[in-house]
Design an enzyme around this catalytic site. Structure first.
Site, PDB file in Angstrom:
ATOM      1  N   LYS A 162      75.327  15.230  22.938  1.00 58.28           N
ATOM      2  CA  LYS A 162      74.249  15.586  22.000  1.00 58.28           C
ATOM      3  C   LYS A 162      72.856  15.537  22.628  1.00 58.28           C
ATOM      4  O   LYS A 162      71.988  16.311  22.265  1.00 58.28           O
ATOM      5  CB  LYS A 162      74.290  14.671  20.772  1.00 58.28           C
ATOM      6  CG  LYS A 162      75.483  14.952  19.855  1.00 58.28           C
ATOM      7  CD  LYS A 162      75.400  14.096  18.614  1.00 58.28           C
ATOM      8  CE  LYS A 162      76.618  14.288  17.728  1.00 58.28           C
ATOM      9  NZ  LYS A 162      76.525  13.536  16.475  1.00 58.28           N
ATOM     10  N   ASP A 170      73.161  16.435  10.911  1.00 59.56           N
ATOM     11  CA  ASP A 170      73.710  15.214  10.293  1.00 59.56           C
ATOM     12  C   ASP A 170      72.836  14.737   9.133  1.00 59.56           C
ATOM     13  O   ASP A 170      73.349  14.323   8.089  1.00 59.56           O
ATOM     14  CB  ASP A 170      73.838  14.082  11.323  1.00 59.56           C
ATOM     15  CG  ASP A 170      75.127  14.195  12.125  1.00 59.56           C
ATOM     16  OD1 ASP A 170      76.067  14.874  11.649  1.00 59.56           O
ATOM     17  OD2 ASP A 170      75.200  13.596  13.217  1.00 59.56           O
ATOM     18  N   ALA A 202      71.894   0.920  13.912  1.00 59.47           N
ATOM     19  CA  ALA A 202      70.790   1.567  14.628  1.00 59.47           C
ATOM     20  C   ALA A 202      71.332   2.422  15.771  1.00 59.47           C
ATOM     21  O   ALA A 202      70.743   2.509  16.841  1.00 59.47           O
ATOM     22  CB  ALA A 202      69.813   0.515  15.148  1.00 59.47           C
TER      23      ALA A 202
HETATM   24  P1  NAP Z   1      77.016   4.461  17.597  1.00 55.03           P
HETATM   25  O1  NAP Z   1      75.831   5.229  18.065  1.00 55.03           O
HETATM   26  O2  NAP Z   1      78.007   3.972  18.595  1.00 55.03           O
HETATM   27  O3  NAP Z   1      76.457   3.169  16.764  1.00 55.03           O
HETATM   28  C1  NAP Z   1      77.336   2.178  16.304  1.00 55.03           C
HETATM   29  C2  NAP Z   1      76.604   1.219  15.365  1.00 55.03           C
HETATM   30  O4  NAP Z   1      77.564   0.276  14.836  1.00 55.03           O
HETATM   31  C3  NAP Z   1      75.523   0.385  16.045  1.00 55.03           C
HETATM   32  O5  NAP Z   1      74.505   0.093  15.116  1.00 55.03           O
HETATM   33  C4  NAP Z   1      76.300  -0.890  16.424  1.00 55.03           C
HETATM   34  O6  NAP Z   1      75.483  -2.044  16.565  1.00 55.03           O
HETATM   35  C5  NAP Z   1      77.174  -1.059  15.207  1.00 55.03           C
HETATM   36  N1  NAP Z   1      78.360  -1.867  15.520  1.00 55.03           N
HETATM   37  C6  NAP Z   1      79.460  -1.464  16.195  1.00 55.03           C
HETATM   38  N2  NAP Z   1      80.344  -2.487  16.290  1.00 55.03           N
HETATM   39  C7  NAP Z   1      79.776  -3.560  15.646  1.00 55.03           C
HETATM   40  C8  NAP Z   1      80.194  -4.902  15.393  1.00 55.03           C
HETATM   41  N3  NAP Z   1      81.376  -5.352  15.842  1.00 55.03           N
HETATM   42  N4  NAP Z   1      79.360  -5.703  14.692  1.00 55.03           N
HETATM   43  C9  NAP Z   1      78.169  -5.253  14.229  1.00 55.03           C
HETATM   44  N5  NAP Z   1      77.721  -3.992  14.442  1.00 55.03           N
HETATM   45  C10 NAP Z   1      78.514  -3.152  15.145  1.00 55.03           C
HETATM   46  O7  NAP Z   1      77.868   5.280  16.530  1.00 55.03           O
HETATM   47  P2  NAP Z   1      77.345   6.427  15.523  1.00 55.03           P
HETATM   48  O8  NAP Z   1      77.489   7.739  16.179  1.00 55.03           O
HETATM   49  O9  NAP Z   1      76.014   6.021  15.016  1.00 55.03           O
HETATM   50  O10 NAP Z   1      78.463   6.369  14.365  1.00 55.03           O
HETATM   51  C11 NAP Z   1      78.575   5.247  13.511  1.00 55.03           C
HETATM   52  C12 NAP Z   1      79.646   5.498  12.457  1.00 55.03           C
HETATM   53  O11 NAP Z   1      79.254   6.585  11.629  1.00 55.03           O
HETATM   54  C13 NAP Z   1      81.016   5.878  13.030  1.00 55.03           C
HETATM   55  O12 NAP Z   1      82.005   5.215  12.266  1.00 55.03           O
HETATM   56  C14 NAP Z   1      81.104   7.375  12.789  1.00 55.03           C
HETATM   57  O13 NAP Z   1      82.434   7.828  12.611  1.00 55.03           O
HETATM   58  C15 NAP Z   1      80.318   7.517  11.499  1.00 55.03           C
HETATM   59  N6  NAP Z   1      79.730   8.858  11.338  1.00 55.03           N
HETATM   60  C16 NAP Z   1      80.052   9.559  10.224  1.00 55.03           C
HETATM   61  C17 NAP Z   1      79.506  10.822  10.038  1.00 55.03           C
HETATM   62  C18 NAP Z   1      79.870  11.625   8.822  1.00 55.03           C
HETATM   63  O14 NAP Z   1      79.735  12.853   8.866  1.00 55.03           O
HETATM   64  N7  NAP Z   1      80.280  10.997   7.742  1.00 55.03           N
HETATM   65  C19 NAP Z   1      78.615  11.360  11.002  1.00 55.03           C
HETATM   66  C20 NAP Z   1      78.287  10.595  12.121  1.00 55.03           C
HETATM   67  C21 NAP Z   1      78.859   9.330  12.283  1.00 55.03           C
HETATM   68  P3  NAP Z   1      74.859  -2.418  18.027  1.00 55.03           P
HETATM   69  O15 NAP Z   1      73.671  -1.537  18.196  1.00 55.03           O
HETATM   70  O16 NAP Z   1      74.526  -3.854  17.909  1.00 55.03           O
HETATM   71  O17 NAP Z   1      75.928  -2.140  19.041  1.00 55.03           O
END
Ligand code: NAP
Length: 277
Positions: A65, A102, A129
């Site tokens: 991205k 998004d 975040a």
């Molecule tokens: P990302 O950039 O990897 O961010 C992950 C986030 O989750 C960070 O804030 C991370 O905190 C937190 N996290 C992960 N493991 C954790 C734990 N064990 N304890 C506390 N916090 C934790 O991922 P993303 O792309 O933002 O996606 C996040 C979620 O949204 C995914 O499940 C994805 O499938 C979903 N999503 C859905 C859509 C939709 O269309 N509905 C679109 C996009 C994403 P840290 O910063 O501390 O690591």
């Protein structure tokens, strides 16, 4: 024939071909939408020569991205603010345009399932975040939410996001979440917690007003524990599947010239394919 694709690495898990395939068939359009594996090493040259590869545009997913953001010759406001591109298209003059859908996808889902959801007050709490969090913060700030509080396991990342979005966004400590929820009109989970295969999201909703809207962008499972707990205490809730469907709309319109609709039939089909019904 116009061809589009979802690109990333790996790409096999993507639901996008199902969504766009459904719309192509529904509108009887002679076009194609495939999943194409584009490793990060070749991503820049691929996006810079989409036409030569036979595509009018594409979706972009992990890990490309940011590369797509850099490859686009023209960005819309959402892409500019979010700092990442998930939709590319060549316009009539051959210029490569980039957008991040998004945020609009999140808004489209909320507007469809819970009209006036954003007339509920001005304080929103965002959990997480990461990449998706940026899109959600952008979306909330584009509506009535003038106070957006960001809580994240890694506080520094929440602070960086708050700085990026300016005075209406504030980083808060995860430990102070309970207190903050007492003032929240809106709560969204953008972390991966609660997703199938990930640890559960465990937060105490006791202080949350029963009128606060609660949503989770995790859509597998569809009914996350957060949504279950919030609905049980009477809060209005919205699940995250619609965001996935709505974020696909602008790309389809750019590539194939028809603005498609997110229907119950499409939702049911995707739920079946994902084994969520
Ligand atoms: P990302 O950039 O990897 O961010 C992950 C986030 O989750 C960070 O804030 C991370 O905190 C937190 N996290 C992960 N493991 C954790 C734990 N064990 N304890 C506390 N916090 C934790 O991922 P993303 O792309 O933002 O996606 C996040 C979620 O949204 C995914 O499940 C994805 O499938 C979903 N999503 C859905 C859509 C939709 O269309 N509905 C679109 C996009 C994403 P840290 O910063 O501390 O690591």
């Amino acid at each position: 024939m116009r061809n589009a694709a979802v690109t990333g690495h790996p790409i096999g898990h993507s639901k996008s071909p199902l969504i766009h395939g459904y719309w192509l068939k529904q509108h009887d359009i002679e076009g194609s939408y495939i999943a194409k594996d584009v490793p990060p090493e070749t991503a820049e040259s691929f996006y810079s020569s989409l036409a030569a590869h036979g595509f009018v545009g594409c979706n972009v997913t992990i890990p490309n991205k940011e590369c797509a953001y850099n490859s686009a010759e023209k960005l819309d406001d959402a892409a500019e603010m979010i700092g990442a591109v998930n939709t590319l298209w060549l316009d009539d003059t051959g210029v490569l345009n980039g957008s991040n859908t998004d945020g609009p996808g999140f808004l489209g889902n909320m507007d469809q399932i819970l009209p006036n959801w954003d007339n509920n007050g001005n304080k929103a709490v965002v959990l997480g975040a990461g990449g998706a969090s940026r899109a959600i913060i952008w979306a909330l700030l584009s509506r009535e939410y003038t106070e957006v509080y960001i809580a994240n396991r890694t506080m520094k990342k929440a602070e960086v996001l708050a700085d990026h979005f300016g005075p209406n966004a504030t980083a808060i400590k995860w430990d102070s979440l309970g207190k903050m929820l007492g003032q929240a009109d809106f709560l969204v989970n953008t972390t991966s917690l609660g997703m199938t295969g990930q640890p559960e999201l465990n937060i105490d909703l006791n202080n949350l007003s029963k009128s606060a809207v609660v949503t989770d962008i995790v859509y597998s499972p569809l009914q996350t524990r957060l949504l279950h707990d919030a609905a049980k205490r009477g809060n209005p809730t919205v699940d995250g599947l619609g965001m996935l469907l709505h974020q696909a709309v602008p790309g389809f319109e750019k590539w194939f010239g028809v603005r498609p609709e997110v229907t119950d039939e499409l939702r049911e089909m995707i739920l079946r394919e994902m084994g969520l019904t």
